[in-house]
Scaffold this motif. Structure first.
Motif, PDB file in Angstrom:
ATOM      1  N   ASN A  71       2.378 -14.955 -19.730  1.00 15.48           N
ATOM      2  CA  ASN A  71       3.061 -14.756 -18.323  1.00 15.48           C
ATOM      3  C   ASN A  71       3.968 -14.385 -19.153  1.00 15.48           C
ATOM      4  OD1 ASN A  71       1.282 -17.181 -17.023  1.00 15.48           O
ATOM      5  ND2 ASN A  71       1.609 -18.459 -17.698  1.00 15.48           N
ATOM      6  N   CYS A  72       4.587 -13.566 -18.067  1.00 14.25           N
ATOM      7  CA  CYS A  72       5.330 -12.441 -17.768  1.00 14.25           C
ATOM      8  C   CYS A  72       6.489 -13.361 -17.906  1.00 14.25           C
ATOM      9  CB  CYS A  72       5.136 -11.610 -16.683  1.00 14.25           C
ATOM     10  SG  CYS A  72       3.871 -10.571 -16.653  1.00 14.25           S
ATOM     11  N   GLY A  73       7.931 -12.692 -18.644  1.00 13.88           N
ATOM     12  CA  GLY A  73       9.025 -12.820 -17.953  1.00 13.88           C
ATOM     13  C   GLY A  73       9.557 -13.298 -16.885  1.00 13.88           C
ATOM     14  N   ALA A  74       9.109 -12.164 -15.649  1.00 10.77           N
ATOM     15  CA  ALA A  74      10.138 -11.712 -14.718  1.00 10.77           C
ATOM     16  C   ALA A  74       8.533 -11.119 -13.799  1.00 10.77           C
ATOM     17  CB  ALA A  74      10.859 -10.785 -15.096  1.00 10.77           C
ATOM     18  N   PRO A  75       8.991 -10.607 -12.136  1.00 11.81           N
ATOM     19  CA  PRO A  75       7.752 -10.061 -11.533  1.00 11.81           C
ATOM     20  C   PRO A  75       8.028  -8.944 -12.324  1.00 11.81           C
ATOM     21  CG  PRO A  75       9.666 -11.283 -10.555  1.00 11.81           C
ATOM     22  CD  PRO A  75       9.540 -11.201 -11.562  1.00 11.81           C
ATOM     23  N   VAL A  76       5.874  -8.545 -11.875  1.00 11.10           N
ATOM     24  CA  VAL A  76       6.419  -7.918 -12.777  1.00 11.10           C
ATOM     25  C   VAL A  76       5.461  -6.651 -11.127  1.00 11.10           C
ATOM     26  CG1 VAL A  76       3.907  -6.056 -13.111  1.00 11.10           C
ATOM     27  CG2 VAL A  76       4.980  -8.393 -14.314  1.00 11.10           C
ATOM     28  N   VAL A  77       7.043  -4.795 -11.127  1.00  8.55           N
ATOM     29  CA  VAL A  77       6.305  -3.937 -10.318  1.00  8.55           C
ATOM     30  C   VAL A  77       6.048  -2.948 -10.572  1.00  8.55           C
ATOM     31  CG1 VAL A  77       8.184  -3.135  -8.504  1.00  8.55           C
ATOM     32  CG2 VAL A  77       8.930  -4.820  -9.216  1.00  8.55           C
ATOM     33  N   ALA A  78       4.726  -2.718 -10.617  1.00  3.25           N
ATOM     34  CA  ALA A  78       4.750  -1.365 -10.326  1.00  3.25           C
ATOM     35  C   ALA A  78       5.312  -0.182 -11.262  1.00  3.25           C
ATOM     36  CB  ALA A  78       3.806  -1.116  -9.784  1.00  3.25           C
ATOM     37  N   GLY A  79       4.965   0.405 -12.010  1.00  2.81           N
ATOM     38  CA  GLY A  79       6.050   1.434 -12.436  1.00  2.81           C
ATOM     39  C   GLY A  79       7.171   0.738 -13.126  1.00  2.81           C
ATOM     40  N   ARG A  80       8.393  -0.465 -12.416  1.00  7.23           N
ATOM     41  CA  ARG A  80       9.575  -0.224 -13.123  1.00  7.23           C
ATOM     42  C   ARG A  80       9.354  -1.562 -14.483  1.00  7.23           C
ATOM     43  NH1 ARG A  80      12.407  -2.831  -8.073  1.00  7.23           N
ATOM     44  NH2 ARG A  80      11.862  -1.052  -6.943  1.00  7.23           N
ATOM     45  N   ILE A  81      10.120  -0.904 -15.192  1.00  2.95           N
ATOM     46  CA  ILE A  81       9.675  -1.354 -16.618  1.00  2.95           C
ATOM     47  C   ILE A  81      11.106  -2.649 -16.494  1.00  2.95           C
ATOM     48  CG2 ILE A  81      11.278  -1.458 -19.240  1.00  2.95           C
ATOM     49  CD1 ILE A  81       7.947  -0.104 -18.452  1.00  2.95           C
ATOM     50  N   ASP A  82      11.372  -3.167 -16.605  1.00  2.00           N
ATOM     51  CA  ASP A  82      11.617  -4.977 -17.107  1.00  2.00           C
ATOM     52  C   ASP A  82      11.564  -5.008 -18.493  1.00  2.00           C
ATOM     53  OD1 ASP A  82      13.167  -7.592 -17.290  1.00  2.00           O
ATOM     54  OD2 ASP A  82      12.060  -7.426 -14.422  1.00  2.00           O
ATOM     55  N   ILE A  83      12.861  -5.045 -18.894  1.00  6.42           N
ATOM     56  CA  ILE A  83      12.428  -5.468 -20.447  1.00  6.42           C
ATOM     57  C   ILE A  83      12.890  -7.468 -21.291  1.00  6.42           C
ATOM     58  CG2 ILE A  83      13.616  -3.695 -21.223  1.00  6.42           C
ATOM     59  CD1 ILE A  83      16.544  -5.549 -21.892  1.00  6.42           C
ATOM     60  N   ASN A  84      12.754  -8.315 -19.524  1.00  5.52           N
ATOM     61  CA  ASN A  84      13.219  -9.096 -19.682  1.00  5.52           C
ATOM     62  C   ASN A  84      10.642  -9.736 -20.363  1.00  5.52           C
ATOM     63  OD1 ASN A  84      14.795 -10.641 -18.773  1.00  5.52           O
ATOM     64  ND2 ASN A  84      15.319  -9.483 -17.343  1.00  5.52           N
ATOM     65  N   ASN A  85       9.804  -8.928 -19.132  1.00  2.09           N
ATOM     66  CA  ASN A  85       8.751  -9.086 -19.815  1.00  2.09           C
ATOM     67  C   ASN A  85       7.816  -8.703 -21.557  1.00  2.09           C
ATOM     68  OD1 ASN A  85       8.136  -9.748 -16.918  1.00  2.09           O
ATOM     69  ND2 ASN A  85       7.888  -8.392 -16.727  1.00  2.09           N
ATOM     70  N   ALA A  86       9.205  -8.331 -22.347  1.00  2.00           N
ATOM     71  CA  ALA A  86       8.986  -7.759 -23.311  1.00  2.00           C
ATOM     72  C   ALA A  86       7.890  -8.616 -24.797  1.00  2.00           C
ATOM     73  CB  ALA A  86      10.097  -6.702 -23.908  1.00  2.00           C
ATOM     74  N   ILE A  87       8.847  -9.736 -24.622  1.00  2.00           N
ATOM     75  CA  ILE A  87       8.657 -10.718 -25.527  1.00  2.00           C
ATOM     76  C   ILE A  87       7.144 -10.829 -25.147  1.00  2.00           C
ATOM     77  CG2 ILE A  87       8.537 -13.477 -25.181  1.00  2.00           C
ATOM     78  CD1 ILE A  87      11.349 -12.984 -24.775  1.00  2.00           C
ATOM     79  N   MET A  88       6.559 -10.826 -23.175  1.00  2.49           N
ATOM     80  CA  MET A  88       4.980 -10.821 -23.191  1.00  2.49           C
ATOM     81  C   MET A  88       3.802 -10.115 -23.900  1.00  2.49           C
ATOM     82  SD  MET A  88       2.939  -9.817 -20.851  1.00  2.49           S
ATOM     83  CE  MET A  88       1.661  -9.660 -19.784  1.00  2.49           C
ATOM     84  N   VAL A  89       4.613  -8.941 -23.452  1.00  7.20           N
ATOM     85  CA  VAL A  89       4.099  -7.571 -24.370  1.00  7.20           C
ATOM     86  C   VAL A  89       3.654  -7.974 -25.654  1.00  7.20           C
ATOM     87  CG1 VAL A  89       3.656  -5.046 -24.941  1.00  7.20           C
ATOM     88  CG2 VAL A  89       4.774  -5.611 -22.793  1.00  7.20           C
TER      89      VAL A  89
ATOM     90  N   PRO B 175       3.244  -4.276 -18.275  1.00  9.81           N
ATOM     91  CA  PRO B 175       2.503  -4.598 -17.117  1.00  9.81           C
ATOM     92  C   PRO B 175       3.322  -3.832 -16.316  1.00  9.81           C
ATOM     93  CG  PRO B 175       4.190  -6.310 -17.830  1.00  9.81           C
ATOM     94  CD  PRO B 175       4.673  -5.825 -18.870  1.00  9.81           C
ATOM     95  N   ALA B 176       4.082  -2.851 -15.814  1.00 16.68           N
ATOM     96  CA  ALA B 176       4.188  -2.287 -15.386  1.00 16.68           C
ATOM     97  C   ALA B 176       4.347  -0.510 -15.414  1.00 16.68           C
ATOM     98  CB  ALA B 176       5.617  -1.629 -15.328  1.00 16.68           C
ATOM     99  N   GLY B 177       2.884  -0.469 -16.370  1.00 13.68           N
ATOM    100  CA  GLY B 177       2.179   0.649 -16.550  1.00 13.68           C
ATOM    101  C   GLY B 177       0.855   0.303 -16.538  1.00 13.68           C
ATOM    102  N   ILE B 178      -0.248   1.117 -16.710  1.00 14.57           N
ATOM    103  CA  ILE B 178      -1.543   0.943 -16.112  1.00 14.57           C
ATOM    104  C   ILE B 178      -2.291   0.316 -16.665  1.00 14.57           C
ATOM    105  CG2 ILE B 178      -1.244   4.043 -14.884  1.00 14.57           C
ATOM    106  CD1 ILE B 178      -2.528   4.972 -17.174  1.00 14.57           C
ATOM    107  N   GLY B 179      -2.118  -0.352 -18.099  1.00 15.96           N
ATOM    108  CA  GLY B 179      -3.557  -0.820 -18.533  1.00 15.96           C
ATOM    109  C   GLY B 179      -3.770  -1.695 -17.968  1.00 15.96           C
ATOM    110  N   MET B 180      -2.983  -2.641 -16.926  1.00 12.45           N
ATOM    111  CA  MET B 180      -4.132  -3.008 -15.693  1.00 12.45           C
ATOM    112  C   MET B 180      -5.186  -2.323 -14.889  1.00 12.45           C
ATOM    113  SD  MET B 180      -2.264  -7.014 -15.087  1.00 12.45           S
ATOM    114  CE  MET B 180      -0.336  -5.792 -14.037  1.00 12.45           C
TER     115      MET B 180
END
Length: 374
Positions: free
Chosen positions: A117-135, A14-19
């Motif tokens: 749903n993501c595990g943490a707020p999404v910040v464009a350009g900033r990886i948060d491994i708490n969102n890995a489960i969502m991926v 979600p921090a990348g350009i997929g969306m």
């Protein structure tokens, strides 16, 4: 007329350009070019925030609209729900920049968002491994929908493998997450699949995929070469309509081993397998030096190239069409295509990302799905 099955897009990291690239195609009206419904796996809040960022960056003039549905937990129940109700009946929310969007007819929406749903707020350009489960959850849902014939094809956006590894996300066999290809192979119970990248210049398939270079020679076995060639031949016929494909094969070593002076793999492993196919009437070369195979003289007379490892074939292919290239996984029980680029964290939410590869991946997925109906 029966509605065609949807194409399903995973937006990946979600921090990348997929969306971003989904929103760009939606704003241009290109998601509808396939005449198939488009389903997108993402978080609704993150998608809306990214649309707002792209508007602020001057990339979009307004937010595309979409319908939001909870991603399925029970696949059979979800399939029944999606087939028996209208999109508006199922909607749990609607994206876009106006509350009036909820009353729009479903055909005015660019896509249906299946919310994970993501595990943490999404910040464009900033990886948060708490969102890995969502991926990872996106991929699991995509596999289930494709394996149960609910969607016509999966089109994957870019993910950050390092984030999934750091979050200790494993493949089914307990090994570290090494990529989409390995994930879908194991989920589907396949012994072997083949990564192929294709553009207007060439199609390149790989015997090995995401391996450290030191591990490649041991992975080049007669079985792995044989399975790769057979899958490429079969799918060139079934998915590309080429009944008698012409295939060139790279050797593993410089100069294809130089008659054994630079390595014995060509003599002992690769060429004996290729001779089996030649004897069976397949139009395939013996192992060739990669530095001469990838020249126009040879490429103009072949339909596909088989390379032994990732960075033997893909740098050449991408130099002839980076951004226009589609990644395919051959040998799965369903269609999977992908973009050829990474997460481009520096571009996320800022503009500058190109949606060309996603568009080409959708076009190819649609063409392959249509061919499967004939």
């Amino acid at each position: 007329m029966m509605t065609k099955q949807p194409l399903l897009i995973t937006t990946g990291e979600p921090a990348g350009i997929g969306m971003d690239v989904v929103l760009l195609l939606a704003a241009e009206g290109k998601l509808q070019d396939s005449s198939r419904p488009i389903w997108v796996l993402a978080e609704n809040e993150a998608m809306q925030a990214r649309a707002d960022e792209l508007i602020a960056a001057g990339v979009l003039t307004e937010s595309p609209t979409w319908q939001t549905v909870a991603a399925p937990i029970d696949i059979a129940e979800f399939a029944q729900q999606m087939s028996s109700l209208s999109i508006d009946d199922k909607s749990e929310g609607t994206g876009g920049n106006s509350s009036e969007n909820h009353s729009q007819e479903s055909h005015n929406n660019a896509f249906t968002l299946l919310e994970v749903n993501c595990g943490a707020p999404v910040v464009a350009g900033r990886i948060d491994i708490n969102n890995a489960i969502m991926v990872a959850r996106q991929l699991e849902v995509a596999h289930q929908l494709a394996a149960n014939n609910i969607v016509a094809a999966i089109v994957t956006g870019p993910l950050q493998k390092s984030a999934l590894i750091d979050a200790n996300i494993k493949l089914l066999d307990g090994t570290m997450f090494s990529g989409h290809t390995e994930f879908f192979m194991q989920q589907s119970g396949c012994d072997k699949v083949v990564m192929m990248l294709a553009n207007q210049a060439m199609k390149v398939a790989l015997v090995t995929t995401h391996l450290a270079l030191k591990d490649v020679p041991a992975a080049i076995t007669q079985d792995s070469v044989r399975q790769t060639v057979q899958i490429v031949v079969d799918e060139m016929r079934s998915n590309f309509g080429i009944d008698a494909p012409r295939i060139l094969v790279c050797g593993l070593n410089p100069h294809a081993g130089e008659g054994g002076h630079l390595g014995m793999e060509e003599i002992e492993i690769i060429n004996p397998v290729l001779q089996e196919f030649i004897a069976a009437g397949v139009d395939i070369s013996e192992a060739m030096p990669a530095d001469t195979l990838f020249t126009s003289r040879h490429l103009e007379s072949c339909d596909a190239v088989i390379a032994m490892y990732h960075d033997q074939g893909l740098p050449v292919l991408k130099s002839h069409g980076f951004g226009d290239t589609v990644n395919l996984t051959l040998g799965l029980p369903y269609i999977r295509t992908s973009v050829d680029h990474g997460t481009a964290l520096d571009l996320a939410g800022k503009g500058g990302a190109s949606a060309t590869s996603l568009y080409q991946a959708l076009v190819m997925a649609n063409e392959m799905a249509d061919k499967a109906l004939t």
